[in-house]
Design an enzyme around this catalytic site. Structure first.
Site, PDB file in Angstrom:
ATOM      1  N   ASP A   8     -11.465   2.268   8.978  1.00 20.33           N
ATOM      2  CA  ASP A   8     -11.059   2.191   7.578  1.00 20.33           C
ATOM      3  C   ASP A   8     -12.346   2.304   6.760  1.00 20.33           C
ATOM      4  O   ASP A   8     -13.055   1.315   6.566  1.00 20.33           O
ATOM      5  CB  ASP A   8     -10.347   0.867   7.297  1.00 20.33           C
ATOM      6  N   GLU A  68      -8.718   6.569   8.327  1.00 22.72           N
ATOM      7  CA  GLU A  68      -7.781   6.561   7.207  1.00 22.72           C
ATOM      8  C   GLU A  68      -8.252   7.553   6.141  1.00 22.72           C
ATOM      9  O   GLU A  68      -9.446   7.644   5.853  1.00 22.72           O
ATOM     10  CB  GLU A  68      -7.657   5.167   6.599  1.00 22.72           C
ATOM     11  N   ASP A 140     -10.399  -5.382   6.008  1.00 19.59           N
ATOM     12  CA  ASP A 140     -10.872  -4.055   6.414  1.00 19.59           C
ATOM     13  C   ASP A 140     -10.709  -3.856   7.924  1.00 19.59           C
ATOM     14  O   ASP A 140     -10.358  -2.772   8.386  1.00 19.59           O
ATOM     15  CB  ASP A 140     -12.347  -3.876   6.026  1.00 19.59           C
TER      16      ASP A 140
END
EC number: 3.1.21.10
Length: 168
Positions: A8, A68, A140
């Site tokens: 991420d 992502e 996160d």
């Protein structure tokens, strides 16, 4: 069994998560966050991100990675900086010869929670249920594990399609 790395990306905090996948079974391996100094120059922050991701790849030897996708917000400068971090997150595994897949936030939420409108708390709760033993100190890291889980699901479906297996 295959080892997957989920990322991420973020310039300030980049979450990462590693899972092992054996058929339908998911097993938590490790997770964490790479933090950069907000006062440092952007190139130095990107180098820190690169070096930390490279260490993760060397230590955990994932077979595949998933990142992502960037969302676009109103602040163009923030979006651009997030894009820098995302570029590093895509580049490090690619340079190591690891296949990299990309998933949007809604696809990740659908794969983990069942709806693209899920909240961060719902995603984290499902990640904890799907991966008992996950430490998850920051959102996160939870998001990165969710990206890895999403990739595991998409990967399994793609393998079934390639094998010509009918799904009920």
């Amino acid at each position: 069994m295959v080892r997957l790395l989920g990322i991420d990306p973020g310039l300030r905090f980049t979450g990462w998560g590693i899972i092992d996948v054996d058929g339908n079974r998911l097993c938590h391996v490790a997770d964490g966050v790479i933090a950069t100094d907000g006062d440092a120059a952007v190139p130095d922050r990107l180098r820190r991100l690169h070096d930390a991701l490279l260490d993760l790849v060397r230590v955990h030897a994932p077979a595949e990675a998933a990142v992502e996708e960037t969302y676009v917000n109103r602040n163009g400068a923030s979006t651009l900086k997030l894009g820098y971090a995302r570029g590093v997150a895509l580049l490090v595994p690619a340079l190591a010869g690891i296949g990299v897949s990309e998933y949007g936030a809604m696809a990740v939420k659908r794969a983990v929670v069942g709806t693209g409108a899920a909240s961060k708390d719902q995603v984290e709760m499902m990640v904890r249920r799907l991966l008992p033993g996950a430490t998850i100190r920051r959102a996160d890291a939870s998001d990165a594990l969710a990206v890895a889980i999403c990739h595991a699901h998409h990967r399994a479906s793609a393998l079934r399609v390639m094998a010509g297996t009918r799904m009920a």
